[in-house]
Design a protein around this motif. Structure first.
Motif, PDB file in Angstrom:
ATOM      1  N   SER A   1       0.922  -1.288   0.044  1.00 43.26           N
ATOM      2  CA  SER A   1      -0.038   0.099   0.084  1.00 43.26           C
ATOM      3  C   SER A   1       0.947   1.013   0.088  1.00 43.26           C
ATOM      4  O   SER A   1       2.117   1.151  -0.076  1.00 43.26           O
ATOM      5  CB  SER A   1      -0.989   0.089   1.292  1.00 43.26           C
ATOM      6  N   ARG A   2       0.247   2.336   0.076  1.00 41.20           N
ATOM      7  CA  ARG A   2       1.059   3.544  -0.031  1.00 41.20           C
ATOM      8  C   ARG A   2       1.545   3.887   1.341  1.00 41.20           C
ATOM      9  O   ARG A   2       0.685   3.748   2.249  1.00 41.20           O
ATOM     10  CB  ARG A   2      -0.098   4.846  -0.664  1.00 41.20           C
TER      11      ARG A   2
ATOM     12  N   VAL B   1       5.880   8.808  -1.843  1.00 42.61           N
ATOM     13  CA  VAL B   1       4.991   8.091  -0.909  1.00 42.61           C
ATOM     14  C   VAL B   1       3.455   8.219  -1.416  1.00 42.61           C
ATOM     15  O   VAL B   1       2.673   7.457  -0.963  1.00 42.61           O
ATOM     16  CB  VAL B   1       5.039   8.617   0.263  1.00 42.61           C
ATOM     17  N   ASN B   2       3.222   9.307  -2.373  1.00 39.02           N
ATOM     18  CA  ASN B   2       1.835   9.568  -2.833  1.00 39.02           C
ATOM     19  C   ASN B   2       1.676   8.772  -3.774  1.00 39.02           C
ATOM     20  O   ASN B   2       0.624   8.479  -4.395  1.00 39.02           O
ATOM     21  CB  ASN B   2       1.599  11.000  -3.093  1.00 39.02           C
ATOM     22  N   LYS B   3       2.684   8.216  -4.777  1.00 38.74           N
ATOM     23  CA  LYS B   3       2.324   7.533  -6.190  1.00 38.74           C
ATOM     24  C   LYS B   3       2.562   6.116  -5.976  1.00 38.74           C
ATOM     25  O   LYS B   3       2.334   5.395  -6.909  1.00 38.74           O
ATOM     26  CB  LYS B   3       3.262   8.164  -7.058  1.00 38.74           C
TER      27      LYS B   3
ATOM     28  N   ASN C   1       3.268   2.420  -4.233  1.00 33.66           N
ATOM     29  CA  ASN C   1       2.927   1.434  -3.196  1.00 33.66           C
ATOM     30  C   ASN C   1       4.089   0.716  -2.863  1.00 33.66           C
ATOM     31  O   ASN C   1       4.254  -0.486  -3.183  1.00 33.66           O
ATOM     32  CB  ASN C   1       1.757   0.343  -3.736  1.00 33.66           C
TER      33      ASN C   1
ATOM     34  N   ASP D   1       7.907   0.140   6.221  1.00 31.02           N
ATOM     35  CA  ASP D   1       7.891   1.260   5.191  1.00 31.02           C
ATOM     36  C   ASP D   1       9.256   1.730   5.178  1.00 31.02           C
ATOM     37  O   ASP D   1       9.210   3.101   4.885  1.00 31.02           O
ATOM     38  CB  ASP D   1       6.576   2.122   5.175  1.00 31.02           C
TER      39      ASP D   1
END
Length: 189
Positions: A63-64, A73-75, A77, A119
């Protein structure tokens, strides 16, 4: 500190004595496991490496991520989440470690699964490897609760303490008996 007598423990088998000592020291897994299971778990942990638990045991999803990192981090996963059902994991782990794994901070009680997220990196593959490394660490941490083996010196020390306690007990009984016999001969009873 009050002295504790060893006498009742002497009549037990070695396995029973070991379990009593483990319970006294507060080893949660030892309360539910026999000495043989603990020894088997120790041997299994010695051979344990990161690839011992199969990667097919859990479900890996991406996931993001959140937090700093700009547009990445917005684009992308890149955040990895590993969800391993406890039943599937515990099949691969010795029974002496089960209670410690169930009490791990990664266990979600409602879903009855181990959930690990990573992450740390910008790459999916690195985060996936990090999840599996953390799963390995959970199992290793559970193994740290297992009590160590008794050294030969410690076993000898316990044997000497038991022998000294028995000699003290016999001496006390003889002293008490001689005191009673001296009363009988005087007629003071």
């Amino acid at each position: 500190m009050a002295r504790v007598s060893v006498r009742p423990i002497l009549s037990l088998t070695n396995t029973q004595r070991t379990l009593i000592i483990y319970k006294f020291r507060g080893f949660a897994s030892a309360r539910e496991s026999s000495v043989e299971e603990i020894q088997a778990a120790r041997k299994w942990l010695e051979k344990l490496h990161a690839d011992a638990i199969p990667q097919s045991v859990g479900e890996l999803s991406f996931s993001r991520s959140s937090g700093p990192g700009g547009q990445n981090v917005n684009k992308v996963n890149s955040k990895a989440t590993l969800k391993v059902p406890l039943d599937a994991l515990l099949k691969h782990v010795p029974s002496a470690l089960h209670s410690e794994i169930r009490s791990s901070r990664y266990v979600a009680p409602k879903s009855n699964a181990v959930i690990i997220q990573a992450d740390d990196s910008r790459k999916q593959s690195d985060n996936a490897q990090s999840c599996y490394a953390r799963l390995h660490q959970v199992v290793v941490e559970a193994g740290r609760v297992l009590p160590g083996e008794t050294s030969a010196a410690q076993a000898e020390r316990v044997k000497n303490l038991q022998k000294a306690d028995n000699e003290r007990r016999v001496k006390t009984k003889k002293l008490h008996g001689s005191k009673k016999n001296s009363r009988k001969s005087r007629g003071d009873d």
